[in-house]
Motif scaffolding. Sequence first.
Motif, PDB file in Angstrom:
ATOM      1  N   ALA A 212      12.392  58.157 -39.920  1.00 16.09           N
ATOM      2  CA  ALA A 212      11.861  59.518 -39.844  1.00 16.09           C
ATOM      3  C   ALA A 212      12.468  60.279 -38.669  1.00 16.09           C
ATOM      4  O   ALA A 212      12.756  61.470 -38.764  1.00 16.09           O
ATOM      5  CB  ALA A 212      10.337  59.476 -39.715  1.00 16.09           C
ATOM      6  N   LEU A 213      12.687  59.580 -37.556  1.00 15.23           N
ATOM      7  CA  LEU A 213      13.224  60.224 -36.357  1.00 15.23           C
ATOM      8  C   LEU A 213      14.698  60.548 -36.491  1.00 15.23           C
ATOM      9  O   LEU A 213      15.145  61.636 -36.095  1.00 15.23           O
ATOM     10  CB  LEU A 213      13.003  59.311 -35.139  1.00 15.23           C
ATOM     11  N   THR A 214      15.480  59.635 -37.043  1.00 12.76           N
ATOM     12  CA  THR A 214      16.938  59.781 -37.047  1.00 12.76           C
ATOM     13  C   THR A 214      17.506  60.365 -38.335  1.00 12.76           C
ATOM     14  O   THR A 214      18.642  60.841 -38.345  1.00 12.76           O
ATOM     15  CB  THR A 214      17.619  58.420 -36.817  1.00 12.76           C
ATOM     16  N   GLY A 215      16.750  60.284 -39.432  1.00 12.14           N
ATOM     17  CA  GLY A 215      17.278  60.734 -40.708  1.00 12.14           C
ATOM     18  C   GLY A 215      18.200  59.723 -41.364  1.00 12.14           C
ATOM     19  O   GLY A 215      18.795  59.994 -42.403  1.00 12.14           O
ATOM     20  N   GLN A 216      18.329  58.534 -40.762  1.00  6.54           N
ATOM     21  CA  GLN A 216      19.184  57.479 -41.314  1.00  6.54           C
ATOM     22  C   GLN A 216      18.337  56.444 -42.054  1.00  6.54           C
ATOM     23  O   GLN A 216      17.165  56.244 -41.727  1.00  6.54           O
ATOM     24  CB  GLN A 216      19.952  56.768 -40.199  1.00  6.54           C
ATOM     25  N   THR A 217      18.934  55.777 -43.031  1.00  7.90           N
ATOM     26  CA  THR A 217      18.270  54.679 -43.721  1.00  7.90           C
ATOM     27  C   THR A 217      18.638  53.372 -43.039  1.00  7.90           C
ATOM     28  O   THR A 217      19.817  53.059 -42.891  1.00  7.90           O
ATOM     29  CB  THR A 217      18.701  54.618 -45.198  1.00  7.90           C
ATOM     30  N   VAL A 218      17.640  52.619 -42.596  1.00  9.65           N
ATOM     31  CA  VAL A 218      17.894  51.334 -41.937  1.00  9.65           C
ATOM     32  C   VAL A 218      18.236  50.297 -43.002  1.00  9.65           C
ATOM     33  O   VAL A 218      17.430  50.016 -43.890  1.00  9.65           O
ATOM     34  CB  VAL A 218      16.667  50.881 -41.114  1.00  9.65           C
ATOM     35  N   ASP A 219      19.445  49.741 -42.921  1.00 11.94           N
ATOM     36  CA  ASP A 219      19.914  48.763 -43.900  1.00 11.94           C
ATOM     37  C   ASP A 219      19.551  47.333 -43.512  1.00 11.94           C
ATOM     38  O   ASP A 219      19.318  46.489 -44.384  1.00 11.94           O
ATOM     39  CB  ASP A 219      21.440  48.863 -44.057  1.00 11.94           C
ATOM     40  N   ASN A 220      19.547  47.071 -42.210  1.00 14.83           N
ATOM     41  CA  ASN A 220      19.243  45.715 -41.735  1.00 14.83           C
ATOM     42  C   ASN A 220      18.436  45.766 -40.448  1.00 14.83           C
ATOM     43  O   ASN A 220      18.429  46.766 -39.731  1.00 14.83           O
ATOM     44  CB  ASN A 220      20.530  44.913 -41.501  1.00 14.83           C
ATOM     45  N   TYR A 221      17.772  44.640 -40.152  1.00 15.08           N
ATOM     46  CA  TYR A 221      16.861  44.564 -39.006  1.00 15.08           C
ATOM     47  C   TYR A 221      17.061  43.236 -38.289  1.00 15.08           C
ATOM     48  O   TYR A 221      17.205  42.188 -38.937  1.00 15.08           O
ATOM     49  CB  TYR A 221      15.423  44.678 -39.515  1.00 15.08           C
ATOM     50  N   ALA A 222      17.095  43.275 -36.958  1.00 15.92           N
ATOM     51  CA  ALA A 222      17.174  42.040 -36.170  1.00 15.92           C
ATOM     52  C   ALA A 222      16.375  42.224 -34.887  1.00 15.92           C
ATOM     53  O   ALA A 222      16.480  43.253 -34.224  1.00 15.92           O
ATOM     54  CB  ALA A 222      18.625  41.701 -35.835  1.00 15.92           C
ATOM     55  N   SER A 223      15.548  41.241 -34.555  1.00 15.93           N
ATOM     56  CA  SER A 223      14.770  41.315 -33.311  1.00 15.93           C
ATOM     57  C   SER A 223      14.990  40.049 -32.493  1.00 15.93           C
ATOM     58  O   SER A 223      15.305  38.984 -33.041  1.00 15.93           O
ATOM     59  CB  SER A 223      13.276  41.481 -33.609  1.00 15.93           C
ATOM     60  N   ILE A 224      14.829  40.190 -31.192  1.00 13.09           N
ATOM     61  CA  ILE A 224      14.993  39.053 -30.273  1.00 13.09           C
ATOM     62  C   ILE A 224      13.886  39.105 -29.234  1.00 13.09           C
ATOM     63  O   ILE A 224      13.431  40.184 -28.835  1.00 13.09           O
ATOM     64  CB  ILE A 224      16.383  39.083 -29.592  1.00 13.09           C
ATOM     65  N   ASN A 225      13.430  37.941 -28.780  1.00 14.04           N
ATOM     66  CA  ASN A 225      12.373  37.906 -27.763  1.00 14.04           C
ATOM     67  C   ASN A 225      12.955  37.549 -26.389  1.00 14.04           C
ATOM     68  O   ASN A 225      14.168  37.380 -26.223  1.00 14.04           O
ATOM     69  CB  ASN A 225      11.269  36.920 -28.167  1.00 14.04           C
ATOM     70  N   LEU A 226      12.072  37.455 -25.398  1.00 16.62           N
ATOM     71  CA  LEU A 226      12.504  37.210 -24.021  1.00 16.62           C
ATOM     72  C   LEU A 226      13.293  35.914 -23.868  1.00 16.62           C
ATOM     73  O   LEU A 226      14.338  35.876 -23.227  1.00 16.62           O
ATOM     74  CB  LEU A 226      11.279  37.162 -23.094  1.00 16.62           C
ATOM     75  N   LEU A 227      12.793  34.838 -24.482  1.00 19.53           N
ATOM     76  CA  LEU A 227      13.451  33.537 -24.362  1.00 19.53           C
ATOM     77  C   LEU A 227      14.837  33.567 -24.996  1.00 19.53           C
ATOM     78  O   LEU A 227      15.794  32.998 -24.457  1.00 19.53           O
ATOM     79  CB  LEU A 227      12.600  32.450 -25.022  1.00 19.53           C
ATOM     80  N   GLY A 228      14.954  34.253 -26.130  1.00 19.16           N
ATOM     81  CA  GLY A 228      16.244  34.325 -26.805  1.00 19.16           C
ATOM     82  C   GLY A 228      17.298  35.004 -25.961  1.00 19.16           C
ATOM     83  O   GLY A 228      18.448  34.553 -25.886  1.00 19.16           O
ATOM     84  N   PHE A 229      16.917  36.081 -25.312  1.00 17.41           N
ATOM     85  CA  PHE A 229      17.857  36.790 -24.455  1.00 17.41           C
ATOM     86  C   PHE A 229      18.319  35.876 -23.318  1.00 17.41           C
ATOM     87  O   PHE A 229      19.509  35.812 -22.996  1.00 17.41           O
ATOM     88  CB  PHE A 229      17.170  38.036 -23.887  1.00 17.41           C
ATOM     89  N   TYR A 230      17.387  35.156 -22.735  1.00 12.16           N
ATOM     90  CA  TYR A 230      17.677  34.201 -21.654  1.00 12.16           C
ATOM     91  C   TYR A 230      18.670  33.143 -22.135  1.00 12.16           C
ATOM     92  O   TYR A 230      19.697  32.879 -21.493  1.00 12.16           O
ATOM     93  CB  TYR A 230      16.361  33.564 -21.211  1.00 12.16           C
ATOM     94  N   ASP A 231      18.388  32.539 -23.295  1.00 11.07           N
ATOM     95  CA  ASP A 231      19.226  31.451 -23.818  1.00 11.07           C
ATOM     96  C   ASP A 231      20.625  31.929 -24.214  1.00 11.07           C
ATOM     97  O   ASP A 231      21.623  31.257 -23.949  1.00 11.07           O
ATOM     98  CB  ASP A 231      18.552  30.804 -25.031  1.00 11.07           C
TER      99      ASP A 231
END
Length: 472
Positions: free
Chosen positions: A159-178
Amino acid sequence: MSVLVLIVTGYAWAAMQGLVNGLTQADVIGSDEGEKPADGARDILLVGMDSRVDAQGNPLPKKMLAKLNAGVADGELNTDTIILLHVPNDGRKAVALSMPRDSYVTIPGFGTHKINSAYARGKTAAKRELEAQGVTDEKELELRSNQEGAKTLIATIEALTGQTVDNYASINLLGFYDITNAIGGVEVCLNQATSDSYSGADFKAGKQTIKGVDALAFVRQRHGLLRGDLDRVVRQQVFLAGLANRVLSAGTLTDPAKLNELVDAISKSVVVNKGWDILSFAQQMKGLTGGQIEFRTIPIVNPEYDTPDGMAVQVDPNEVRQFVAKLSGKKPSENSSSAPAPGEITVDVYNTSNIEGLAGTVAESLAAQGYLQGEVANDTPRQSSVVQAAQGELASAQAVADALGGEFVVEESPDVTAGHVRVLLAPDYQSNGNSGASAPTGGGTAPGAARKQTDEGSAEQPITADGVTCVN
């Protein structure tokens, strides 16, 4: 040499297949079956979660939380890093667009709030509904409510960007560390020395290579920075640029030990949408170099915007959509169709609040502006106001929302008849004294009001993964 190259390439490919098989997947978008998006580019929503659990929902050990300087969870699962990565199908320059976590935006179904609360609001509402339906298994509750949280965030970004999100990826604190440990760290550069007890940041001025706990502190610090969260956004951009440069230019993918560590770190802590063909995407990305990845920030109107949710970052959705369209090589007009004349739009107005006569007042106001009056009635109580249109007629809903002089949730609904717009008025709707019209609370700017466009971030030189940029 040829045999060696084939062996290394085969190992990397096998590791990639192992990575894909080990990834946690969430049903938040659906399968694209590996096809390239029809609009000419793949838009990927990258999210950094302040979650204290791993990708499988297992709580992180207290010793690890202390090591990460994560502090005590406040009960809310916020998304403090939000980046939309735009990758053209033809392999041209990719653009990573950052959205400050405190951006004050419309969250479909929930009204106007800080963007980093979208995931939490969707998750909490879904969990309550599931519990009301009798679901008691904690793992099932977490899985299904997290998926709804991700869907709410995706809808907010679209809604904010007017773009269609094709894919999604999330990472948590531990993942960033590793992950930062696995690649051997990232080179960054600071304009001045800094120290912050909240994030654990303690860095000297100049260039330095950081990883693990230090890398997490670097991207999380906002206290003590000149522009607060906006400087933190820039920190995240230069770090990700350095990380991209490290992976693209160094021997990470040809070093079995590093690759194993990287695959293990990603598998433990990254969640992607179900159906994403990662291997095909990797093939598409293989031609990119550091200079072909550019980092930008959405335009900012006011970085110190006073709202019912506290101090926030004010953004103009129309300017954001135009900015994004320009970056993606489209004309803003291509991003959305224009609305018909008011005389061609029938507006049905429903009062879902306890304010007597509200629907009639608003319907009369719209009729005075040339809109055709449809049904006027009361409806089931709801918490936030919304303007809905039929599939493909979002421009009509936006025109009605603008006519009412406020920032509304604007969305398509299969229940709305073509040529009609449905207005659902909730308790957040209050009179603004403008010819009987009203607007939702939350600091919306009326049409014609003066706006100060500072365009923080977008006016600055874009950050790329080609070299090291010194920042605050």
